[in-house]
Enzyme design. Structure first.
Site, short mmCIF file in Angstrom:
data_model
loop_
_atom_site.label_atom_id
_atom_site.label_comp_id
_atom_site.label_asym_id
_atom_site.label_seq_id
_atom_site.Cartn_x
_atom_site.Cartn_y
_atom_site.Cartn_z
N LYS A 266 -54.42 27.25 -40.53
CA LYS A 266 -54.58 28.40 -41.43
C LYS A 266 -55.38 28.00 -42.67
CE LYS A 266 -51.20 29.62 -44.42
NZ LYS A 266 -51.78 29.73 -45.77
N ASN A 267 -55.00 26.89 -43.30
CA ASN A 267 -55.63 26.54 -44.57
C ASN A 267 -57.04 26.00 -44.41
OD1 ASN A 267 -53.47 27.49 -45.94
ND2 ASN A 267 -52.62 25.48 -46.50
N ARG B 148 -53.43 35.04 -52.05
CA ARG B 148 -54.05 34.33 -53.16
C ARG B 148 -55.28 33.53 -52.73
NH1 ARG B 148 -53.11 30.95 -56.06
NH2 ARG B 148 -52.83 31.69 -58.15
N ASP C 166 -46.46 34.42 -57.71
CA ASP C 166 -45.73 34.58 -56.45
C ASP C 166 -44.47 33.74 -56.52
OD1 ASP C 166 -46.55 31.98 -56.03
OD2 ASP C 166 -48.18 32.55 -54.69
C1 UD1 Z 1 -53.24 25.02 -51.23
C2 UD1 Z 1 -52.66 25.56 -49.94
C3 UD1 Z 1 -51.14 25.64 -50.02
C4 UD1 Z 1 -50.57 24.30 -50.43
C5 UD1 Z 1 -51.26 23.78 -51.69
C6 UD1 Z 1 -50.83 22.39 -52.08
C7 UD1 Z 1 -54.39 27.02 -49.16
C8 UD1 Z 1 -54.80 28.42 -48.86
N1 UD1 Z 1 -53.20 26.86 -49.71
O1 UD1 Z 1 -52.94 25.97 -52.26
O2 UD1 Z 1 -50.65 26.02 -48.74
O3 UD1 Z 1 -49.19 24.46 -50.68
O4 UD1 Z 1 -52.67 23.76 -51.51
O5 UD1 Z 1 -51.07 21.51 -51.06
O6 UD1 Z 1 -55.10 26.09 -48.86
N2 UD1 Z 1 -53.24 24.54 -60.34
C9 UD1 Z 1 -53.54 24.85 -61.64
N3 UD1 Z 1 -54.73 25.46 -61.90
C10 UD1 Z 1 -55.61 25.78 -60.91
C11 UD1 Z 1 -55.28 25.46 -59.58
C12 UD1 Z 1 -54.07 24.83 -59.33
O7 UD1 Z 1 -52.77 24.58 -62.55
O8 UD1 Z 1 -56.69 26.32 -61.22
C13 UD1 Z 1 -51.94 23.87 -60.04
C14 UD1 Z 1 -51.00 24.77 -59.27
O9 UD1 Z 1 -50.26 25.62 -60.12
C15 UD1 Z 1 -50.13 23.78 -58.55
C16 UD1 Z 1 -51.08 22.63 -58.24
O10 UD1 Z 1 -52.18 22.79 -59.15
O11 UD1 Z 1 -49.13 23.31 -59.39
C17 UD1 Z 1 -51.57 22.57 -56.82
O12 UD1 Z 1 -52.21 23.76 -56.47
P1 UD1 Z 1 -53.42 23.83 -55.45
O13 UD1 Z 1 -53.70 22.51 -54.80
O14 UD1 Z 1 -54.56 24.51 -56.15
O15 UD1 Z 1 -52.85 24.81 -54.38
P2 UD1 Z 1 -53.69 25.90 -53.64
O16 UD1 Z 1 -55.07 25.39 -53.47
O17 UD1 Z 1 -53.49 27.21 -54.31
#
Ligand code: UD1
Length: 421
Positions: free
Chosen positions: A26-27, A96, A120
């Site tokens: 999926k990801n 998201r 969320d």
């Molecule tokens: C992706 C995955 C999700 C997985 C996550 C961590 C997808 C669609 N989703 O989510 O399934 O659980 O990686 O492996 O691929 N953060 C910030 N600012 C930002 C971006 C992130 O503070 O601009 C923080 C988030 O709040 C969180 C951490 O960074 O605490 C990790 O998030 P991130 O790796 O970005 O997760 P996603 O990419 O949203």
């Protein structure tokens, strides 16, 4: 007419035996779909799971004027010369991950309007890292009426240091930098296999990306990319889900198509717990012939234990022998499903980012609600060791990320079924 809702009814099961085919990740597919916005043409994407999130991403692309067809596990995406560079709130709110259209739209059309995602169950998930990185590439970014509006006549390669190795931020930058002028170096990049799969797709399209899968990625911008054919990597979280199933219910299963090399740390942990696990020619074999022992687990960015595995591991620990401490290092507030497991008789205490899980010999069936994709699957898995019947509701969350979840469990002998409620 009242809406027909479905739930998953689970009865005690095991030992499980047989083979489970693992679907595409999926990801990975969601980002590959977004990346098609980078160039016109007809794309063929293979090994695409039939899940709700793929349907939402298809809807998003269609809202932009792209044609998408999903037949079997093949997705055909037809991208024209012009696209409406906007992701509306209704779709971003549903998923998201829609935010990954920001980079490709900006790079190809010089403009992108993407609704700001809301919070969320995982707590607040900002996109500041994405926006700062795109600004480093020369984008002008403003937020207006709930939208991020990014503009740039020509993105320029730059050195970008991510505050945190965010998966989707790394992917947004990879896509944007592919069409930027000059070289981009991303430091502290996410190393997840899905990031490497996206880079492989972009390189097929004509991008020059080196180092994806490591924490320093170099992207040499090119003027033009083209449509290609690509096969998505297998879903390591789906594979982990079936490993958890055999861990809870016992038995011997083979995960056809799984990539053990994407799951090293998890396999080590499960081995420590007493699961026998071994790569096969085309996947992974696992056997459990005794109650597993508890271990401590901390989630970390790849190659650490993925946060997406965590609810599955908590389900395993809740019926394991001993006490395990689970620490969440990525998201705040990702323990909502624990209340549901406790209602099933699990002995779990949470304190901030930690959960202390004291294994019990058996859970007891109860009506429970799936709070999100992986936690929903974890509740179904835990129910395999619950006395009586467990009814898991809100299963639309599970359908977002699992293809034929109930059918695949039934095929290895689990007593599960979808029922109308
Ligand atoms: C992706 C995955 C999700 C997985 C996550 C961590 C997808 C669609 N989703 O989510 O399934 O659980 O990686 O492996 O691929 N953060 C910030 N600012 C930002 C971006 C992130 O503070 O601009 C923080 C988030 O709040 C969180 C951490 O960074 O605490 C990790 O998030 P991130 O790796 O970005 O997760 P996603 O990419 O949203």
């Amino acid at each position: 007419m009242p809406e027909v809702r479905e739930a998953i009814l689970v009865r005690p099961s095991g030992p499980l035996t047989g083979t489970v085919p693992i679907s595409g990740a999926k990801n990975s597919v969601l980002k590959v779909m977004a990346a098609t916005l980078l160039a016109p043409g007809t794309y063929t994407i293979r090994n695409v799971p039939r899940i709700e999130d793929v349907a939402i991403m298809a809807e998003l692309l269609e809202a932009m004027g792209v044609t998408v067809a999903h037949v079997g596990d093949v997705l055909t995406v037809d991208v024209g010369e012009s696209v409406i560079p906007e992701a509306p709130y209704e779709l971003v709110e549903k998923m998201r991950a829609s935010v990954v259209v920001l980079g490709p739209l900006l790079a190809r059309f010089g403009e992108a309007r993407v609704a700001l995602p809301g919070g969320d169950d995982f707590g607040s998930r900002p996109i500041d890292i994405h926006l700062r990185a795109l600004a480093d590439l020369g984008a002008h970014i403003e937020t207006k009426r709930g939208f991020v509006i990014a503009r740039a006549e020509q993105l320029l390669g730059a050195r970008i240091i991510l505050d945190f190795p965010s998966v989707t931020a790394t992917e947004n930058v990879l896509m944007a930098a592919s069409l930027a002028k000059g070289t981009t170096v991303i430091d502290n990049a996410a190393r997840e296999p899905e990031v490497a799969d996206l880079a492989a797709f972009l390189n097929r399209m004509g991008a020059h990306i080196l180092g994806a899968g490591t924490s320093t990625i170099t992207v040499e911008g090119v003027n033009e990319l083209g449509a290609v054919d690509h096969t998505i990597i297998p879903d390591r979280v789906e594979a982990a889900t079936f490993l958890a199933a055999v861990g809870v219910a016992g038995g011997e299963i083979t995960l056809a198509g799984a990539r053990p090399d994407h799951m090293d740390m998890l396999c080590l942990k499960l081995g420590e717990m007493g699961m026998r696990i071994s790569p096969t020619n085309d996947g992974l074999w696992a056997m459990v012939n005794r109650r597993l022992s508890s271990v401590d687990v901390s989630t970390l960015p790849y190659p650490g234990i993925a946060t997406d595995y965590k609810p599955l591991l908590v389900a395993l620990l809740s019926v394991a022998d001993g006490v395990g401490i689970v620490t969440e290092n990525l998201f705040s507030g990702r323990f909502r499903y624990v209340d549901e497991l406790v209602r099933m008789g699990a002995d779990i205490r949470t304190e901030g980012h930690h959960a202390v899980v004291r294994g019990v010999a058996q859970l007891s069936g109860a009506p429970v609600k799936a709070p999100d994709i992986r936690a929903g699957a974890a509740l179904v898995i835990a129910s395999l060791r619950a006395e009586g019947e467990t009814l898991v509701t809100n299963i639309h969350h599970i359908d977002r990320g699992y293809e034929n979840f109930v059918g695949k469990l039934q095929a290895i002998g689990a007593d599960v079924q979808r029922v109308q409620i």
